[in-house]
Design an enzyme around this catalytic site. Structure first.
Site, PDB file in Angstrom:
ATOM      1  N   ARG A   7      18.627  15.015  34.255  1.00  0.00           N
ATOM      2  CA  ARG A   7      18.798  16.433  34.553  1.00  0.00           C
ATOM      3  C   ARG A   7      18.990  16.665  36.034  1.00  0.00           C
ATOM      4  O   ARG A   7      18.479  15.935  36.868  1.00  0.00           O
ATOM      5  CB  ARG A   7      17.553  17.218  34.118  1.00  0.00           C
ATOM      6  CG  ARG A   7      17.330  17.324  32.626  1.00  0.00           C
ATOM      7  CD  ARG A   7      18.299  18.263  31.953  1.00  0.00           C
ATOM      8  NE  ARG A   7      18.530  19.495  32.694  1.00  0.00           N
ATOM      9  CZ  ARG A   7      17.880  20.630  32.529  1.00  0.00           C
ATOM     10  NH1 ARG A   7      16.934  20.718  31.627  1.00  0.00           N
ATOM     11  NH2 ARG A   7      18.177  21.696  33.242  1.00  0.00           N
ATOM     12  N   CYS A  75      31.683  22.511  30.167  1.00  0.00           N
ATOM     13  CA  CYS A  75      30.960  23.617  30.803  1.00  0.00           C
ATOM     14  C   CYS A  75      30.587  24.681  29.770  1.00  0.00           C
ATOM     15  O   CYS A  75      31.304  24.890  28.792  1.00  0.00           O
ATOM     16  CB  CYS A  75      31.821  24.283  31.867  1.00  0.00           C
ATOM     17  SG  CYS A  75      32.110  23.300  33.330  1.00  0.00           S
ATOM     18  N   GLU A  78      24.536  29.493  30.531  1.00  0.00           N
ATOM     19  CA  GLU A  78      23.129  29.544  30.132  1.00  0.00           C
ATOM     20  C   GLU A  78      22.863  30.859  29.398  1.00  0.00           C
ATOM     21  O   GLU A  78      23.592  31.828  29.573  1.00  0.00           O
ATOM     22  CB  GLU A  78      22.221  29.502  31.365  1.00  0.00           C
ATOM     23  CG  GLU A  78      22.054  28.149  31.983  1.00  0.00           C
ATOM     24  CD  GLU A  78      21.181  27.205  31.171  1.00  0.00           C
ATOM     25  OE1 GLU A  78      20.179  27.650  30.565  1.00  0.00           O
ATOM     26  OE2 GLU A  78      21.503  26.024  31.147  1.00  0.00           O
ATOM     27  N   ARG A  90      23.383  23.968  36.232  1.00  0.00           N
ATOM     28  CA  ARG A  90      22.532  22.930  35.658  1.00  0.00           C
ATOM     29  C   ARG A  90      23.405  21.818  35.085  1.00  0.00           C
ATOM     30  O   ARG A  90      24.466  22.087  34.529  1.00  0.00           O
ATOM     31  CB  ARG A  90      21.643  23.509  34.560  1.00  0.00           C
ATOM     32  CG  ARG A  90      20.593  24.471  35.064  1.00  0.00           C
ATOM     33  CD  ARG A  90      19.849  25.102  33.869  1.00  0.00           C
ATOM     34  NE  ARG A  90      18.727  25.898  34.271  1.00  0.00           N
ATOM     35  CZ  ARG A  90      18.777  27.201  34.548  1.00  0.00           C
ATOM     36  NH1 ARG A  90      19.926  27.849  34.501  1.00  0.00           N
ATOM     37  NH2 ARG A  90      17.686  27.864  34.878  1.00  0.00           N
TER      38      ARG A  90
END
Length: 121
Positions: A7, A75, A78, A90
């Site tokens: 991450r 892509c 969120e 992120r």
């Protein structure tokens, strides 16, 4: 060899294409450097942004890095949770790597360090 999720997150000050691309490139290169893997080891990358980041596709930055052209990148946005961090990018990389899960170093830059202080080494 195992597939590990690595991450990372960063933020930008402005929703401007060059800033988005620069921040994304810096983040993924740091993720690779710290965890010692090459682009050929990456199975896939998912990049998400908060809804206020829309001036550029962060995936463009990843595909533009020398040697990263063929890394599969996608892509998405969120979930727009009230009072959540803004202007955030992120990254979730799925990487074929020998490193134990507990030894993976997740990378958080800029204001995104607030997201997971428990993972900061």
């Amino acid at each position: 060899m195992s597939v590990r999720g690595i991450r990372g997150a960063t933020t930008v000050e402005k929703d401007e294409a060059q800033e988005i691309l620069k921040a994304t490139e810096e983040l993924v290169l740091e993720m690779a450097k710290v965890n010692r893997f090459d682009p050929e080891d990456i199975a896939s990358v998912i990049v998400s942004t908060t809804v206020d980041v829309k001036a550029a596709f962060p995936a463009k930055a990843i595909r533009s890095i020398e040697g990263w052209t063929y890394v599969p990148v996608m892509c998405t946005h969120e979930i727009d949770v009230p009072d959540s961090m803004r202007k955030c990018i992120r990254v979730m990389m799925n990487v074929n790597i020998e490193t134990k899960q507990s030894d993976i170093q997740h990378i958080y830059q800029n204001h995104a360090v607030q997201l997971r202080p428990d993972l900061q080494k």
